[in-house]
Design a protein around this motif. Structure first.
Motif, PDB file in Angstrom:
ATOM      1  N   VAL A  28       0.814  -1.206   0.000  1.00 28.95           N
ATOM      2  CA  VAL A  28       0.000   0.000   0.000  1.00 28.95           C
ATOM      3  C   VAL A  28       0.850   1.259   0.000  1.00 28.95           C
ATOM      4  O   VAL A  28       0.566   2.205  -0.736  1.00 28.95           O
ATOM      5  CB  VAL A  28      -0.953   0.003   1.219  1.00 28.95           C
ATOM      6  N   LEU A  29       1.884   1.283   0.827  1.00 33.39           N
ATOM      7  CA  LEU A  29       2.634   2.516   1.001  1.00 33.39           C
ATOM      8  C   LEU A  29       4.009   2.491   0.359  1.00 33.39           C
ATOM      9  O   LEU A  29       4.600   3.543   0.134  1.00 33.39           O
ATOM     10  CB  LEU A  29       2.741   2.836   2.494  1.00 33.39           C
ATOM     11  N   GLY A  30       4.508   1.282   0.093  1.00 30.91           N
ATOM     12  CA  GLY A  30       5.766   1.127  -0.630  1.00 30.91           C
ATOM     13  C   GLY A  30       6.830   2.131  -0.270  1.00 30.91           C
ATOM     14  O   GLY A  30       7.267   2.214   0.876  1.00 30.91           O
ATOM     15  N   SER A  31       7.224   2.918  -1.246  1.00 35.71           N
ATOM     16  CA  SER A  31       8.319   3.858  -1.028  1.00 35.71           C
ATOM     17  C   SER A  31       7.877   5.116  -0.290  1.00 35.71           C
ATOM     18  O   SER A  31       8.711   5.933   0.080  1.00 35.71           O
ATOM     19  CB  SER A  31       8.939   4.244  -2.372  1.00 35.71           C
ATOM     20  N   ILE A  32       6.594   5.277  -0.070  1.00 37.42           N
ATOM     21  CA  ILE A  32       6.126   6.480   0.626  1.00 37.42           C
ATOM     22  C   ILE A  32       6.356   6.367   2.126  1.00 37.42           C
ATOM     23  O   ILE A  32       6.783   7.314   2.778  1.00 37.42           O
ATOM     24  CB  ILE A  32       4.627   6.728   0.333  1.00 37.42           C
ATOM     25  N   SER A 120       9.447   8.618 -13.118  1.00 37.58           N
ATOM     26  CA  SER A 120       8.482   8.385 -14.195  1.00 37.58           C
ATOM     27  C   SER A 120       7.949   6.956 -14.139  1.00 37.58           C
ATOM     28  O   SER A 120       6.743   6.725 -14.302  1.00 37.58           O
ATOM     29  CB  SER A 120       9.127   8.637 -15.557  1.00 37.58           C
ATOM     30  N   LYS A 121       8.840   6.010 -13.905  1.00 35.81           N
ATOM     31  CA  LYS A 121       8.443   4.610 -13.810  1.00 35.81           C
ATOM     32  C   LYS A 121       7.504   4.394 -12.622  1.00 35.81           C
ATOM     33  O   LYS A 121       6.486   3.711 -12.743  1.00 35.81           O
ATOM     34  CB  LYS A 121       9.680   3.722 -13.681  1.00 35.81           C
ATOM     35  N   LEU A 122       7.824   4.996 -11.498  1.00 38.69           N
ATOM     36  CA  LEU A 122       6.980   4.860 -10.314  1.00 38.69           C
ATOM     37  C   LEU A 122       5.597   5.472 -10.555  1.00 38.69           C
ATOM     38  O   LEU A 122       4.577   4.884 -10.191  1.00 38.69           O
ATOM     39  CB  LEU A 122       7.655   5.538  -9.125  1.00 38.69           C
ATOM     40  N   ALA A 123       5.577   6.643 -11.172  1.00 36.20           N
ATOM     41  CA  ALA A 123       4.292   7.287 -11.475  1.00 36.20           C
ATOM     42  C   ALA A 123       3.457   6.404 -12.395  1.00 36.20           C
ATOM     43  O   ALA A 123       2.240   6.270 -12.211  1.00 36.20           O
ATOM     44  CB  ALA A 123       4.522   8.656 -12.107  1.00 36.20           C
ATOM     45  N   GLU A 124       4.097   5.758 -13.362  1.00 34.74           N
ATOM     46  CA  GLU A 124       3.369   4.869 -14.278  1.00 34.74           C
ATOM     47  C   GLU A 124       2.821   3.652 -13.537  1.00 34.74           C
ATOM     48  O   GLU A 124       1.694   3.225 -13.794  1.00 34.74           O
ATOM     49  CB  GLU A 124       4.267   4.439 -15.442  1.00 34.74           C
ATOM     50  N   TYR A 129      -2.091   1.036 -11.254  1.00 35.78           N
ATOM     51  CA  TYR A 129      -2.809   0.652 -10.048  1.00 35.78           C
ATOM     52  C   TYR A 129      -4.122   1.433  -9.956  1.00 35.78           C
ATOM     53  O   TYR A 129      -5.175   0.870  -9.657  1.00 35.78           O
ATOM     54  CB  TYR A 129      -1.916   0.931  -8.838  1.00 35.78           C
ATOM     55  N   ALA A 130      -4.065   2.719 -10.253  1.00 34.48           N
ATOM     56  CA  ALA A 130      -5.267   3.565 -10.220  1.00 34.48           C
ATOM     57  C   ALA A 130      -6.278   3.103 -11.263  1.00 34.48           C
ATOM     58  O   ALA A 130      -7.481   3.043 -10.988  1.00 34.48           O
ATOM     59  CB  ALA A 130      -4.890   5.026 -10.463  1.00 34.48           C
ATOM     60  N   ALA A 131      -5.801   2.761 -12.451  1.00 38.26           N
ATOM     61  CA  ALA A 131      -6.706   2.297 -13.505  1.00 38.26           C
ATOM     62  C   ALA A 131      -7.420   1.017 -13.077  1.00 38.26           C
ATOM     63  O   ALA A 131      -8.629   0.862 -13.318  1.00 38.26           O
ATOM     64  CB  ALA A 131      -5.927   2.070 -14.800  1.00 38.26           C
ATOM     65  N   ALA A 132      -6.691   0.113 -12.428  1.00 37.64           N
ATOM     66  CA  ALA A 132      -7.317  -1.129 -11.943  1.00 37.64           C
ATOM     67  C   ALA A 132      -8.370  -0.818 -10.893  1.00 37.64           C
ATOM     68  O   ALA A 132      -9.455  -1.403 -10.893  1.00 37.64           O
ATOM     69  CB  ALA A 132      -6.250  -2.067 -11.373  1.00 37.64           C
ATOM     70  N   SER A 146     -10.468   5.077  -0.278  1.00 36.51           N
ATOM     71  CA  SER A 146      -9.420   5.851   0.388  1.00 36.51           C
ATOM     72  C   SER A 146      -8.059   5.556  -0.239  1.00 36.51           C
ATOM     73  O   SER A 146      -7.246   6.461  -0.452  1.00 36.51           O
ATOM     74  CB  SER A 146      -9.369   5.519   1.880  1.00 36.51           C
ATOM     75  N   LEU A 147      -7.816   4.295  -0.545  1.00 33.24           N
ATOM     76  CA  LEU A 147      -6.552   3.923  -1.156  1.00 33.24           C
ATOM     77  C   LEU A 147      -6.401   4.576  -2.529  1.00 33.24           C
ATOM     78  O   LEU A 147      -5.314   4.995  -2.920  1.00 33.24           O
ATOM     79  CB  LEU A 147      -6.440   2.404  -1.268  1.00 33.24           C
ATOM     80  N   ARG A 148      -7.491   4.715  -3.244  1.00 31.30           N
ATOM     81  CA  ARG A 148      -7.440   5.370  -4.561  1.00 31.30           C
ATOM     82  C   ARG A 148      -6.982   6.818  -4.427  1.00 31.30           C
ATOM     83  O   ARG A 148      -6.206   7.331  -5.232  1.00 31.30           O
ATOM     84  CB  ARG A 148      -8.816   5.294  -5.246  1.00 31.30           C
ATOM     85  N   VAL A 149      -7.429   7.488  -3.372  1.00 36.94           N
ATOM     86  CA  VAL A 149      -7.006   8.870  -3.121  1.00 36.94           C
ATOM     87  C   VAL A 149      -5.498   8.904  -2.846  1.00 36.94           C
ATOM     88  O   VAL A 149      -4.782   9.771  -3.353  1.00 36.94           O
ATOM     89  CB  VAL A 149      -7.802   9.477  -1.939  1.00 36.94           C
ATOM     90  N   THR A 150      -5.014   7.932  -2.086  1.00 36.18           N
ATOM     91  CA  THR A 150      -3.585   7.842  -1.785  1.00 36.18           C
ATOM     92  C   THR A 150      -2.782   7.568  -3.050  1.00 36.18           C
ATOM     93  O   THR A 150      -1.727   8.169  -3.274  1.00 36.18           O
ATOM     94  CB  THR A 150      -3.325   6.732  -0.748  1.00 36.18           C
ATOM     95  N   VAL A 151      -3.274   6.681  -3.885  1.00 38.50           N
ATOM     96  CA  VAL A 151      -2.599   6.358  -5.143  1.00 38.50           C
ATOM     97  C   VAL A 151      -2.497   7.607  -6.025  1.00 38.50           C
ATOM     98  O   VAL A 151      -1.462   7.870  -6.636  1.00 38.50           O
ATOM     99  CB  VAL A 151      -3.323   5.204  -5.878  1.00 38.50           C
TER     100      VAL A 151
END
Length: 179
Positions: A28-32, A120-124, A129-132, A146-151
């Protein structure tokens, strides 16, 4: 964000072991907001000692599944509504940028190109993930919304950092001034 409130929030979704919580933090939070296993287990012990979580079950090899208590749920809600937000961002790339003047222009160009590519790769990845999520691949629960807002925040942040790294390649010290 404190680790304790992150754990309480994840446990509000349902019971989980320390291992499961570490995996969820990574997913969920990965590199954040990374969380290491030892810190998670130590914090779960503290939360249990304070009555904010309790052991729901114990499995093989003493693997414990925790669940949030009513007090724990009240605490995470209090944190969300009453505690001032810590807006501190500790971004090593920005700290490093303060010292770019110490790098050779060629090395700096390579570094900034790598940074632009990384972000750029991370944003993609976040866009996919957002599209899914937008297609409903994960359902439409409040947690998913809520997770979609975070994404989306991740998409925008990483896009901005990629744009910054691209821009930084075009100005001094990456491109020495011709004065």
């Amino acid at each position: 964000m404190s680790l304790r409130h992150g754990l309480l929030g994840l446990l509000a979704e349902g019971p989980a072991s320390g291992y499961d919580l570490a995996r969820r933090f990574t997913e969920v939070l990965g590199s954040i907001w990374p969380a290491q296993h030892p810190k998670i287990y130590a914090e779960l012990g503290k939360l249990a000692g304070e009555g904010l979580v309790e052991v729901e079950s114990e499995g093989p090899r003493r693997r414990k599944a925790y669940r949030i208590t009513e007090s724990g749920l009240a605490e995470v809600k209090r944190w969300l509504t009453e505690v001032d937000v810590d807006h501190t961002m500790r971004l090593q790339p920005l700290l490093r940028s303060l010292f770019f003047w110490l790098m050779d222009a060629e090395d700096l160009q390579k570094h900034l190109a790598a940074e632009a590519g990384f972000y750029s790769k991370l944003a993609e990845q976040y866009r996919q993930y957002a599209a899914a999520k937008d297609r409903g691949d994960y359902g439409y629960s409040p947690q998913t919304q809520s997770l979609r807002v975070t994404v989306e925040a991740g998409i925008r942040l990483y896009t901005a950092l990629a744009d910054w790294a691209e821009w930084a390649q075009t100005v001094p010290p990456a491109k020495p001034s011709t004065d």
